[in-house]
Design a protein around this motif. Sequence first.
Motif, PDB file in Angstrom:
ATOM      1  N   PRO A  65       0.970  -1.231  -0.020  1.00  0.00           N
ATOM      2  CA  PRO A  65      -0.018  -0.026  -0.159  1.00  0.00           C
ATOM      3  C   PRO A  65       0.761   1.176   0.033  1.00  0.00           C
ATOM      4  N   GLY A  66       0.164   2.337  -0.201  1.00  0.00           N
ATOM      5  CA  GLY A  66       0.743   3.730  -0.010  1.00  0.00           C
ATOM      6  C   GLY A  66       1.920   3.905  -1.042  1.00  0.00           C
ATOM      7  N   ILE A  67       1.612   3.538  -2.263  1.00  0.00           N
ATOM      8  CA  ILE A  67       2.704   3.759  -3.038  1.00  0.00           C
ATOM      9  C   ILE A  67       2.550   5.252  -3.748  1.00  0.00           C
ATOM     10  N   GLN A  68       3.506   6.103  -3.465  1.00  0.00           N
ATOM     11  CA  GLN A  68       2.999   7.481  -3.714  1.00  0.00           C
ATOM     12  C   GLN A  68       3.449   7.899  -5.440  1.00  0.00           C
ATOM     13  N   ALA A  69       2.407   8.751  -5.769  1.00  0.00           N
ATOM     14  CA  ALA A  69       2.709   9.108  -7.174  1.00  0.00           C
ATOM     15  C   ALA A  69       3.085  10.650  -6.992  1.00  0.00           C
ATOM     16  N   ILE A  70       4.388  10.772  -7.348  1.00  0.00           N
ATOM     17  CA  ILE A  70       4.994  11.989  -7.012  1.00  0.00           C
ATOM     18  C   ILE A  70       5.494  12.776  -8.448  1.00  0.00           C
ATOM     19  N   GLY A  71       5.278  13.922  -8.296  1.00  0.00           N
ATOM     20  CA  GLY A  71       5.476  14.661  -9.753  1.00  0.00           C
ATOM     21  C   GLY A  71       6.598  15.833  -9.463  1.00  0.00           C
ATOM     22  N   ASN A  72       7.222  16.206 -10.457  1.00  0.00           N
ATOM     23  CA  ASN A  72       8.177  17.341 -10.430  1.00  0.00           C
ATOM     24  C   ASN A  72       7.531  18.609 -10.636  1.00  0.00           C
ATOM     25  N   THR A  73       8.090  19.697 -10.116  1.00  0.00           N
ATOM     26  CA  THR A  73       7.503  20.866 -10.408  1.00  0.00           C
ATOM     27  C   THR A  73       8.162  21.553 -11.715  1.00  0.00           C
ATOM     28  N   VAL A  74       9.477  20.980 -11.764  1.00  0.00           N
ATOM     29  CA  VAL A  74      10.260  21.403 -13.177  1.00  0.00           C
ATOM     30  C   VAL A  74      10.722  20.242 -13.404  1.00  0.00           C
ATOM     31  N   ALA A  75      10.861  20.136 -15.036  1.00  0.00           N
ATOM     32  CA  ALA A  75      11.449  19.067 -15.742  1.00  0.00           C
ATOM     33  C   ALA A  75      12.997  18.567 -15.315  1.00  0.00           C
ATOM     34  N   ASP A  76      13.162  17.339 -15.076  1.00  0.00           N
ATOM     35  CA  ASP A  76      14.543  17.018 -14.757  1.00  0.00           C
ATOM     36  C   ASP A  76      15.374  17.413 -15.929  1.00  0.00           C
ATOM     37  N   LYS A  77      16.594  17.677 -15.581  1.00  0.00           N
ATOM     38  CA  LYS A  77      17.589  17.910 -16.658  1.00  0.00           C
ATOM     39  C   LYS A  77      18.520  16.750 -17.000  1.00  0.00           C
ATOM     40  N   HIS A  78      18.736  16.302 -18.194  1.00  0.00           N
ATOM     41  CA  HIS A  78      19.441  14.909 -18.329  1.00  0.00           C
ATOM     42  C   HIS A  78      20.895  15.079 -18.347  1.00  0.00           C
ATOM     43  N   PRO A  79      21.638  13.830 -18.205  1.00  0.00           N
ATOM     44  CA  PRO A  79      23.068  13.930 -17.727  1.00  0.00           C
ATOM     45  C   PRO A  79      23.618  14.674 -19.073  1.00  0.00           C
ATOM     46  N   THR A  80      24.743  15.258 -18.952  1.00  0.00           N
ATOM     47  CA  THR A  80      25.465  15.748 -20.070  1.00  0.00           C
ATOM     48  C   THR A  80      27.240  15.475 -19.820  1.00  0.00           C
ATOM     49  N   GLU A  81      27.919  15.772 -20.821  1.00  0.00           N
ATOM     50  CA  GLU A  81      29.428  15.757 -20.241  1.00  0.00           C
ATOM     51  C   GLU A  81      29.945  16.635 -19.372  1.00  0.00           C
ATOM     52  N   LYS A  82      29.141  17.612 -19.154  1.00  0.00           N
ATOM     53  CA  LYS A  82      29.484  18.674 -18.036  1.00  0.00           C
ATOM     54  C   LYS A  82      29.080  18.068 -16.868  1.00  0.00           C
ATOM     55  N   HIS A  83      28.083  17.685 -16.572  1.00  0.00           N
ATOM     56  CA  HIS A  83      27.354  16.949 -15.317  1.00  0.00           C
ATOM     57  C   HIS A  83      26.752  15.598 -15.690  1.00  0.00           C
ATOM     58  N   GLY A  84      27.423  14.651 -15.246  1.00  0.00           N
ATOM     59  CA  GLY A  84      27.133  13.339 -15.642  1.00  0.00           C
ATOM     60  C   GLY A  84      26.051  12.742 -14.925  1.00  0.00           C
ATOM     61  N   PHE A  85      25.101  13.308 -14.430  1.00  0.00           N
ATOM     62  CA  PHE A  85      24.022  13.029 -13.645  1.00  0.00           C
ATOM     63  C   PHE A  85      22.778  13.674 -13.851  1.00  0.00           C
ATOM     64  N   ILE A  86      21.568  13.152 -13.322  1.00  0.00           N
ATOM     65  CA  ILE A  86      20.370  13.653 -13.708  1.00  0.00           C
ATOM     66  C   ILE A  86      20.172  14.965 -12.652  1.00  0.00           C
ATOM     67  N   ALA A  87      19.631  16.023 -13.048  1.00  0.00           N
ATOM     68  CA  ALA A  87      19.543  17.191 -12.137  1.00  0.00           C
ATOM     69  C   ALA A  87      18.026  17.339 -11.575  1.00  0.00           C
ATOM     70  N   ARG A  88      17.731  17.454 -10.572  1.00  0.00           N
ATOM     71  CA  ARG A  88      16.315  17.545 -10.261  1.00  0.00           C
ATOM     72  C   ARG A  88      16.023  18.751  -9.131  1.00  0.00           C
ATOM     73  N   ASP A  89      15.031  19.349  -9.457  1.00  0.00           N
ATOM     74  CA  ASP A  89      14.706  20.431  -8.684  1.00  0.00           C
ATOM     75  C   ASP A  89      14.138  19.612  -7.421  1.00  0.00           C
ATOM     76  N   SER A  90      14.569  20.226  -6.376  1.00  0.00           N
ATOM     77  CA  SER A  90      14.123  19.656  -4.882  1.00  0.00           C
ATOM     78  C   SER A  90      12.811  19.593  -4.623  1.00  0.00           C
ATOM     79  N   GLU A  91      12.019  20.601  -5.108  1.00  0.00           N
ATOM     80  CA  GLU A  91      10.636  20.475  -5.020  1.00  0.00           C
ATOM     81  C   GLU A  91       9.833  19.761  -5.684  1.00  0.00           C
TER      82      GLU A  91
END
Length: 376
Positions: free
Chosen positions: A206-232
């Motif tokens: 039970p209790g599987i949460q549907a969580i949505g972003n307020t701002v779209a994720d930024k995909h990894p790039t050669e400059k930063h090799g990780f997904i960038a996600r707004d904390s809200e």
Amino acid sequence: MGRPLKDGKITLTEEEKKILTKIRKSKTETAIRVKRATMLLLSDEGKTLVDIASKLDFHFSAVKLCLTKYRKGGIEGALNDEKGRGRKAVITDEDKAWIKNIACKKPADFGYAQELWSIRKLREHIINNCENEKHEALKTVSISTLSVILNEASIKPHRIRYYLEKRDEDFEKKMEEVLIVYKKVQMKLEKKLEDEYIMVSYDEKPGIQAIGNTVADKHPTEKHGFIARDSEYKRLGTLSLLAGINLLDGEVISIIRNRHASEEFIEWLKVVDEKYDKDKKILVVLDNHSVHRSKKTNEYLETRKERFEFVFTPKHGSWLNIIEGFFGKLARQLLRGIRVKSKEELVERITKYIAEVNENPVIPNRIYKMDETTIL
């Protein structure tokens, strides 16, 4: 450093006075450092060597030595023993037993806010209370010495290890019934016997949460090799996954709903009933959730006599239910960090994940052997 006077007295700087006054008032400093700091302060106030010795109940020569060391090495030289000098305190077995007794209690038992001891907090408590408890040798105990004493006794008051306490009077009997089911599964798989039962391990997540972003994720790039996600983020609601895994072929049978009451459990039973041959009995391993024993559930089972057989795990024995392994895998592979735009999208992605699992189902390899099972 202040200038010594010709009559043997000393003159402290304002900074030295502040430091020594703080040491004299400290509750964590050793007794000898406090007395030596007091000697220096009294001398600065104009007290003679005899007056200081009398006031502190110290030998005249000890006061004179402290002032002499100040003239040579400042306040640090006066407060501390030279390397190799002084007799080390002997920590007795009684001292060690007192330390262990404190470490085996929680800080809250002594009025502190912390739940667990840190080695520094434990040392602070010991130093502040050892004299009152007649353990004077611990006044200068070090962190490393404390660690050795606790390690020798295998006491780790900063750590928590979880376990499940046995609270079911029929724990062994119920556990044996579950293990017999798994033993039958093992025998059928090893000897390729004809299936007389459909054997399913069932539970709800039970209790599987549907969580949505307020701002779209930024995909990894050669400059930063990780997904960038707004904390809200925003909460879109919760779902319940009702699922069982066929112990003989690894297929997952599931439904996803907004809740997991009796009606939803009965709905899952109907799905299973429709799925398998009518001449085979369906044996379900499940926990003691009230929904599984409710009036509505029993009324439905009365309409399908001889079709279902329930084998209940003991209370606090969820680790016996193999479907829990699938839920753990689901959480790691799909739900960890998931973001969706709606509850409907979450339903679609869970449904797709289970469909992918069922394309190449894996028979659970977690086989319990009755003579190797340990009850905590």
